[in-house]
Design an enzyme around this catalytic site. Structure first.
Site, mmCIF file in Angstrom:
data_model
loop_
_atom_site.group_PDB
_atom_site.id
_atom_site.type_symbol
_atom_site.label_atom_id
_atom_site.label_comp_id
_atom_site.label_asym_id
_atom_site.label_seq_id
_atom_site.Cartn_x
_atom_site.Cartn_y
_atom_site.Cartn_z
ATOM 1 C CE LYS A 31 147.432 -2.322 104.770
ATOM 2 N NZ LYS A 31 148.026 -1.212 105.248
ATOM 3 C CB THR A 32 154.213 -2.502 105.501
ATOM 4 O OG1 THR A 32 153.370 -2.332 106.014
ATOM 5 C CG2 THR A 32 154.925 -1.477 105.800
ATOM 6 C CG ASP A 219 150.547 1.799 103.974
ATOM 7 O OD1 ASP A 219 149.308 1.350 102.743
ATOM 8 O OD2 ASP A 219 151.196 1.408 104.594
ATOM 9 C CD GLU A 220 146.727 2.415 106.341
ATOM 10 O OE1 GLU A 220 145.549 0.871 106.206
ATOM 11 O OE2 GLU A 220 147.391 1.610 107.127
ATOM 12 C CD GLN A 250 142.612 -3.157 107.869
ATOM 13 O OE1 GLN A 250 143.345 -2.810 109.363
ATOM 14 N NE2 GLN A 250 143.216 -4.156 107.090
ATOM 15 N NE ARG A 612 144.929 -4.014 112.880
ATOM 16 C CZ ARG A 612 145.134 -4.470 111.978
ATOM 17 N NH1 ARG A 612 146.158 -3.607 111.917
ATOM 18 N NH2 ARG A 612 144.879 -4.230 111.290
#
Length: 712
Positions: A31-32, A219-220, A250, A612
């Site tokens: 996504k980044t 973002d997020e 998340q 992660r």
DNA sequence: CCCTGCGCTTTTTTT
DNA sequence: AAGCGCAGGG
């Protein structure tokens, strides 16, 4: 990640350049990358870089995204007016610096951190004579935070408040807010709240800010709270070029007012929104993804999406249970040591490893073992640089120089180092200030003139005022670093440290953080244009726990990372150890007491931890754990059982946990306690792509469990 | 006013 | 295990 290019879903997300866009991006789906490519694409198609605003969750994420975007676009092209990439909080600081005077705050306002907030909360409670037993400052702050995230002001809080404590809290909220304003200070939530207030009541401010950008990327998005949501809406409703990226699975900041509903209902708010799902995970090996998927299906109320592993093969995740937290740490660190000592071309480096945990007391045991094994590590978060006593003292001096009405800072330093202005004298001075209805600082001259305090005290106050005024006068002329050095010299802080810490080593350690502060000032002065005292103090307040001081520390590259699951969001590591996976820790007691919504959030936290890991994941737990100096028995987390497809037993554990407080008899011991004793690959998790490799798995687990006699 | 020592409570996560 | 508040002696 596909080399160089983008997969079809990612391309859609990058190329849908106008109108609202929701990118539902699972963990590790790039996504980044989508955001940075999108920024680059916008610029390539002719958007002026400075008319793009991207908002990230942390300052660190903002820095990284800025670097990547600039690398993609070509630095030269944007160096004059780059796209704006920042956090909500920094964004609001900039708005407030320009406009906050309209609502009666000084534009030099100070930003209060958690500790300062507690001080203000405590005195607010004292003022209305509420004892700490009835309502602790921390509880008050939690209530205030909840109110603020819904834009509820003190007046409305008093109307809405239910019950005794609620009403008291509402009154205290009023006092709290008044003290902040009187001190010319704001807390973290105020940064957002006051920005929203400006937008609401001053249309010209809203217009000015909303027309500064043509594109807004967030973002997020799953972690936005009510305030952030309304600010986003205010900024985007004109141009409607709003791209939000997030993963409802998340969402782990519900306790801070984040509402998953914002991402779940995005298409209701923006009916013409394009929705793109990113489900191809390029980060984790297939068995890790399988485990994560198994876990998260235990949550209801989520966007349907299934992560697909792009990386085949890999070892199944391992599970291990140890006698206590020291054994757990020994085994984990011992295994890392052996891997680092391995010979050959594939030898890992320390920075490939991360140890992730739920609470901040857990890393202790691991730090001890890592030092013993001589493995470098970085503890992210923990006691931050800016939380250290000496740094807080000196920063308070700087804050007073920037804004002497900042009462919390003034009170912190007025007698540090001791200058004969003890609690008694300070109280008399405060009485004068209260009687005059003005800040302590401006009341001081009157207090010493009208005989409110004995002459010797008046003398000392005069000396203190002269000191501060002297440095205030210098502040604009003297280079920042010199100013701070001279100040530290003038107040005799080094002597204070040796007095406070008779152990020479301790004093040295403390002094070295003071020198680090000098460095931080130097770095700031080099980067800022122009460097100002206020600017430095502001940086320090907003930097919080993600400290960039260490970023260029070469040791960091070669260090094992220790951090909380919350801090791990957005990061990835080759080898992840998810430690302390026990009922009461993850899910945490508090969440268990609060109910299923909170347990679902803990499950998402676990999901974040699992995802992660790029190559290997090791989940560990202890049978007993020290709590308040006592060893308490510990059961495996229900999430361990869920991940392994043993949810029936998880249910049993959940039930046992629920029954325990009520009944005296304790049925829980019968359950899963010993079931994970032997390390076994997750039998319930489907194995994708690769055949199971029992030999390797067996070797890995025997290595992990290998008994060592070394101890003490 | 300042320092020391004792006993009490406290434990989630952080921009 | 550690930080805080409070009491009592310089």
């Amino acid at each position: 990640m596909p080399d160089g290019g983008l997969n079809p879903a990612q391309q859609t997300a990058v190329k849908a350049l106008s109108g609202p866009l929701l990118v539902l991006a699972g963990a590790g789906t790039g996504k980044t990358r989508v955001i940075t490519y999108r920024i680059a694409e916008l610029i390539r198609r002719g958007t002026t870089p400075s008319r793009i605003l991207a908002v990230t969750f942390t300052n660190k994420a903002a820095r990284e995204m800025r670097d990547r975007a600039l690398a993609l676009i070509g630095r030269r092209r944007v160096e004059v007016k780059p796209p704006e990439i920042s956090t909500f909080h920094s964004l609001c600081v900039r708005v407030l610096r320009r406009h906050i005077h309209r609502i009666g705050y000084p534009s030099e306002f100070a930003i209060y951190d958690r500790g300062d907030q507690e001080t203000v909360a405590r005195s607010a409670l004292r003022e209305i004579r509420v004892s700490n037993e009835r309502l602790r400052p921390a509880d008050l702050l939690a209530r205030i935070g909840a109110w603020k995230s819904q834009s509820i002001r003190p007046a409305m809080a008093r109307e809405l408040a239910a019950g005794d404590l609620g009403e008291l809290a509402a009154v205290a909220y009023d006092k709290y807010q008044a003290s902040l304003k009187a001190a010319g200070a704001v807390d973290f939530d105020d940064l957002l709240l006051l920005t929203e207030e400006l937008f609401e009541n001053h249309p010209e401010v809203r217009f000015a800010e909303a027309t500064r950008f043509d594109h807004l990327l967030i973002d997020e998005y799953q972690d936005t709270n009510g305030l952030q949501y309304r600010i986003v809406r205010a900024l985007a409703e004109r141009h409607r070029n709003l791209c939000v990226v997030g993963d409802d699975d998340q969402s782990i900041y519900g306790w801070r007012g984040a509402e998953v509903e914002h991402i779940l209902h995005f298409t209701r708010d923006w009916p013409d929104a394009v929705v793109v799902k990113l489900e191809d995970n390029y980060r984790c090996r297939a068995p890790i993804i399988a485990l994560a998927n198994t876990l998260i299906t235990h949550n209801t109320a989520r966007h349907q999406k299934v992560l697909r592993a792009a990386k085949e093969g890999g070892d199944p995740p391992r599970f291990a249970r140890f006698d206590d937290e020291s054994r757990e740490a020994e085994a984990v660190v011992g295994e890392i040591r052996r891997q680092l000592d391995r010979e050959g071309p594939e030898r890992p480096v320390a920075s490939d490893y991360a140890i992730l945990f739920r609470t901040n007391e857990q890393p202790r045991a691991f730090e001890l073992e890592l030092r013993r094994a001589r493995i470098p590590y970085v503890l992210v978060g923990g006691q931050s640089f800016y939380d250290r006593r000496e740094i807080k003292d000196l920063l308070s001096y700087l804050r007073v120089l920037a804004n002497p009405t900042d009462e919390v800072s003034l009170l912190r330093i007025i007698n540090v180092p001791a200058r004969g202005l003890g609690p008694g004298s300070v109280q008399s001075l405060l009485d004068v200030a209260v009687a005059r209805g003005e800040p302590l600082w401006t009341a001081l001259p009157h207090a010493i003139a009208d005989g409110s305090v004995p002459e010797p005290v008046a003398q000392r106050v005069r000396a203190f005022r002269d000191l501060i005024e002297g440095y205030r006068a210098q502040a604009t002329r003297t280079p920042l670093v010199d100013l701070v050095r001279h100040l530290v010299e003038a107040i005799g802080y080094r002597a204070e440290l040796t007095r406070l810490y008779p152990n020479a080593g301790d004093a040295e350690t403390r002094w070295s953080s003071v020198e680090e502060l000098f460095n931080a000032v130097g770095q700031y002065a080099a980067r800022a244009d122009p460097p100002t005292l206020r600017g430095f103090v502001e940086d320090a307040s907003l930097a919080g726990r993600d400290d960039e001081r260490n970023e260029d520390d070469p040791r960091r590259e070669r260090a094992v990372t220790l951090m909380t699951l919350h801090s791990a969001k957005g990061l990835e590591f080759h080898h992840v150890y998810l430690v302390g996976m026990e009922e009461g820790l993850l899910p945490h007691h508090r969440a268990l007491a609060e109910g299923s919504a909170q347990i679902a959030e803990e499950r998402r936290l676990c999901y974040v931890g699992v995802t992660r890991a790029r190559e290997t994941l090791t989940v560990t737990m202890a049978k007993s754990r020290m709590k308040w100096g006592r060893a308490e028995p510990s059961l495996p987390s229900r999430f361990v059982l869920e991940m392994r497809g043993e949810s029936a037993r998880a249910l049993e554990i959940a039930k046992a946990a629920n029954e325990r407080p009520a009944g005296g008899a304790n049925p829980s011991r019968r359950g899963g306690a010993d079931s994970t004793k032997k390390v076994r690959p997750a039998s319930g998790a489907p194995k994708v792509g690769s055949k199971p490799r029992p030999v390797e798995a067996a070797r890995a687990r025997s290595a992990l469990l290998r008994k060592k006699s070394r101890r003490g």
